[in-house]
Design an enzyme around this catalytic site. Structure first.
Site, PDB file in Angstrom:
ATOM      1  N   SER A 292       0.842  -1.201   0.000  1.00  0.00           N
ATOM      2  CA  SER A 292       0.000   0.000   0.000  1.00  0.00           C
ATOM      3  C   SER A 292       0.882   1.257   0.000  1.00  0.00           C
ATOM      4  CB  SER A 292      -0.953  -0.031   1.196  1.00  0.00           C
ATOM      5  OG  SER A 292      -1.975   0.921   1.066  1.00  0.00           O
TER       6      SER A 292
ATOM      7  N   ASP B  46      -9.098  -4.534  -5.981  1.00  0.00           N
ATOM      8  CA  ASP B  46      -8.700  -3.667  -4.864  1.00  0.00           C
ATOM      9  C   ASP B  46      -9.793  -2.634  -4.597  1.00  0.00           C
ATOM     10  OD1 ASP B  46      -7.448  -1.855  -3.108  1.00  0.00           O
ATOM     11  OD2 ASP B  46      -5.488  -2.281  -3.971  1.00  0.00           O
TER      12      ASP B  46
ATOM     13  N   HIS C 239      -7.608  -5.369  -1.471  1.00  0.00           N
ATOM     14  CA  HIS C 239      -6.381  -4.687  -1.045  1.00  0.00           C
ATOM     15  C   HIS C 239      -5.498  -5.596  -0.184  1.00  0.00           C
ATOM     16  CE1 HIS C 239      -3.950  -1.128  -0.619  1.00  0.00           C
ATOM     17  NE2 HIS C 239      -3.991  -1.204   0.694  1.00  0.00           N
TER      18      HIS C 239
END
Length: 809
Positions: free
Chosen positions: A665, A738, A772
């Site tokens: 991330s 995601d 994610h």
């Protein structure tokens, strides 16, 4: 709805690249062991503190579970057949009940669940007779009751939940029934009907500024809005242990459903159409409604506007009333917050928030209890008139705790948002006469327990603190040779606790401890699921940045390794964090006595393959005073990484030419920046990142300025802008679906295309049906395989390979 992977068409544009259909790969056995393990159990204590439930989490699901039909509407991802989230978190597959005081011998009752179900949302009934949960199967979520004395498990009739927005339910105070959101016929009849023929989709703006982050899964068409409403519509209802059903009010799309402490009223927040196309469901306009159960009369107590009109700024909120709840120490009294600055934190104002209260029957003018200079984030009630108020200032990066008495505030505690050393921990609560948990507050003293973070590492504690002067009495702390933490306070006199305990070599266990006598009973022992990693070496490593800032990270070394054997290839893993205080940036999070826990998403498992793993490497970005952290983002990243490498080399652990950098991330964003703006690393692994900040124009992470206010900053911080400088091999991994704000899969695709077009070395792996954070066991095994192969290719050879491997989809 799900479609074919979008990446294939993009990759075929590049004749020099190929894609593989070899399918999912398996890493070595000891890495598979990490995927197959389940996380530690979750415990729950009955109201009378005589029973403890031990809930065993499910292992990683199969990819077929993630591949089930899914619809993405209003910020939700829904399984339309089950009427649950498509990716249900905190699922459990085992249930053990432990009676704490029935005999000297510890008894464990292993509850046999029906075949084919997992469960969520476990609760004890207020009378301690039942343990309830929502059982999940292929058809949906249903309420179950386990009677503790008879050990009988029953599936309740007429109790199918609509858990699309929430699976929460609530027992009545007398345990006579459960309040829940019942599924309706419209849910199962719902269809996503798209009008035949092309239809123009038209959006228009008003005069008001409405800056919003780049959210995904939003409503896009009127058909989306209709389908969202049909799927999320639920009927508030009461069901008795015998299965008798009573419907309350009308069906609606409900956020909050909550009974008053005396069970006479029901508080509802009902999402109001027309639904927004720019924000997620929790920011839709709402009606706040109170229903009197005796006659089912309904009163609208507030109308809340859409979050679209929320002003910009880190401390801004939607104007008007918000955060409605019941006062837990009164029979039926509503409390809520209201901004004193029209929600706009950029306005100069002496006061930001106000706390109001209104008693049943909600006809008189509400009473303003207190006003505060910062935003109120929590109100922990002590009794009818006293509470502990938590305020937050994101601008100053601080939290403040104050005691409310006689409508006046007395400050008790203030700390930085990231200041773990000053964290007071968990405040002990006790059941009041309504069966609600309120702060235990005896003679002006609070009982609290926490990790006790310090320069010496974690030293968990239990303290009693006097609010008016801050004097503390230490009641218990962990043994020096163990990592022990308070889970529950059973009694204060004599002091009895439920604690968890572990060492470097012993997996976590749960104990009943009499602090006064020192007597300890083992209640539950977690199994050792990571035998292949038993002798891995772990240590805290401190290092100093070139400006004198003290930093740290946790180093893992293979079992039996000594520096006399020569340096190892190293994978460093980090995540940048912004700070306003250098001293807080230097804090450590570590205990030498913690049992080794390895997530398949962490890099630690690679230590079994001959790598040194430097994990949680401090990567602070500091902006003290008027300076902003991101103004020197790149320079500080390079300084942090350089200092960490210097330390590892000086220790004899690392060879400068065989170190890789990894992150997930915002950590992936860091990886791409470090590869673009330094020559410190031989390779990088970047997972689920955002690399072009012009695609997140209204802020990212803690950056308040928008793209048009700081155009050059957005461009300079974007590694996509500097893709020509990424001259080390980079492995890009992204979940195909995601859902995180800003980290669209397109971000990895575009960076990969840029590097490929510029002649760099990159590999792009798209994990089907993953979001994610990757969940499926097939994805996790393949993730570990990809990362290991990448590091073996670029860290273990004597020279860097000339080309990247083929890109599998």
């Amino acid at each position: 709805m799900r479609g074919t992977p979008w990446l294939l068409a993009t990759l075929l544009l590049f004749s020099q690249l190929s894609w593989s259909s070899d399918g999912y790969q398996l890493p070595p056995d000891n890495l598979q062991q990490v995927v197959e393990q389940t996380s530690g159990p979750v415990t729950m204590l009955s109201p009378d503190k005589r029973w403890m439930a031990v809930m065993g989490p499910t292992p990683a699901p199969s990819i077929s579970e993630l591949a089930r039909n899914e619809v993405r509407l209003g910020g939700l991802r829904i399984d339309p057949e089950r009427l649950t989230p498509s990716r249900v978190s905190r699922q459990y597959e085992s249930l053990v009940m432990i009676p704490l005081f029935q005999s000297d011998k510890v008894i464990q009752l292993d509850i046999q669940l029906p075949e084919g179900i997992t469960y969520i949302s476990g609760r004890f009934s207020p009378d301690n007779r039942f343990f309830s949960f929502a059982g999940l199967n292929e058809q949906g979520a249903y309420l179950y009751l386990y009677e503790l004395e008879s050990q009988k498990l029953t599936k309740l009739k007429n109790a199918r939940l609509n858990a699309t927005i929430s699976s929460r339910y609530q027992w009545l105070a007398d345990s006579s029934a459960i309040l829940f959101r019942q599924a309706t016929k419209s849910n199962t009849d719902a269809r996503h009907d798209v009008k035949a023929g092309p239809v123009p989709l038209i959006k228009s703006t008003g005069q008001q500024k409405t800056p919003r982050r780049t959210y995904q899964d939003l409503l896009k068409t009127p058909a989306d809005a209709d389908y969202f409403q049909a799927l999320t519509l639920s009927q508030p209802a009461l069901v008795t242990p015998g299965g008798k059903l009573t419907k309350i009010g009308k069906p609606g799309v409900y956020g909050t459903v909550s009974l008053s402490p005396d069970n006479r009223f029901l508080l509802l927040t009902r999402l109001a159409a027309p639904f927004s196309y720019r924000v997620k469901y929790y920011d839709f306009a709402k009606e706040v409604v109170v229903i009197k159960l005796a006659d089912q009369s309904e009163k609208v107590v507030a109308l809340q506007s859409s979050g679209e009109i929320r002003p910009s700024g880190p401390d801004s909120v939607t104007p008007g009333k918000r955060s409605f709840s019941w006062h837990p120490a009164k029979a039926a009294s509503l409390v809520w917050l209201q901004s004193a600055d029209n929600g706009d934190s950029k306005q100069k104002a002496r006061l930001r928030d106000e706390l109001y209260q209104q008693d049943a029957p909600f006809a008189e003018q509400p009473t303003k209890i207190v006003a505060t200079p910062w935003r109120i984030t929590a109100v922990d009630w002590i009794n009818e008139t006293s509470a502990l108020i938590t305020q937050r200032s994101r601008k100053q990066q601080k939290l403040r705790l104050s005691l409310l008495q006689d409508n006046a505030l007395t400050q008790w505690h203030e700390r930085g948002l990231r200041d773990s050393y000053k964290h007071p921990g968990t405040l002990h609560k006790a059941l009041n006469s309504f069966g609600k948990r309120t702060l235990a507050f005896d003679s002006g003293k609070l009982l609290h327990y926490g990790l006790g973070a310090s320069d010496a590492g974690y030293q968990p504690f239990l303290k009693r603190t006097q609010i008016n002067n801050g004097d503390s009495q230490l009641l218990w702390e962990t043994r020096s040779d163990k990592y022990q933490r308070v889970k529950y306070v059973l009694n204060e006199q004599p002091l009895e606790l439920i604690i968890s305990s572990e060492t470097k070599s012993a997996a976590p266990s749960i104990h009943h401890l009499n602090v006064d006598t020192g007597e300890s009973r083992l209640l539950y022992q977690s199994p050792d699921r990571l035998s292949a990693f038993k002798d891995v070496q772990k240590q805290l490593v401190n290092f100093t940045r070139n400006d004198g800032l003290e930093l740290s990270g946790t180093l893992y070394l293979p079992a039996g390794y000594q520096t006399s054997q020569g340096p190892l290839p190293v994978i460093m893993w980090a995540y940048p964090r912004e700070f306003k205080d250098k001293s807080v940036a230097s804090q450590v999070a570590y205990s030498p006595n913690q049992y080794l826990k390895i997530s398949p998403r962490s890099p630690i498992a690679l230590v079994s393959q001959g790598y040194a793993v430097f994990d949680r490497v401090a990567m602070p970005v500091i902006g003290e005073g008027k300076s902003k952290p991101n103004d020197t983002f790149r320079e500080q990243l390079v300084a942090n990484a350089s200092a960490a490498i210097d330390k590892l080399v000086a220790m004899g652990v690392a060879d400068r030419n065989r170190i890789a950098i990894g992150g997930h991330s915002y950590g992936a964003f860091m990886v791409a920046n470090l590869l673009a703006h330094s020559d410190l690393f031989a390779a990088g692994i970047a997972r689920s990142g955002a690399y072009n900040r012009t695609l997140t124009p209204f802020g990212f992470q803690n950056e308040e300025r928008n793209f048009w206010q700081a155009t050059s900053l957005y461009k300079e911080m974007s590694p996509f802008t500097h893709a020509d400088k990424i001259d080390e091999p980079i492995l890009l991994i992204h979940g195909e679906m995601d859902s995180n704000s800003g980290t669209y899969p397109m971000q990895s695709d575009r960076l990969f295309n840029a590097i490929a077009g510029l002649g760099g070395t990159a590999k792009l792996v798209i994990l089907p049906w993953e979001s994610h954070s990757y969940k499926a066991k097939e994805s996790l095994n393949h993730l570990l395989w990809e990362q290991l192969n990448w590091l073996d290719t670029y860290l273990k050879p004597t020279s860097v390979a000339d080309t990247a491997e083929e890109t599998p989809l």
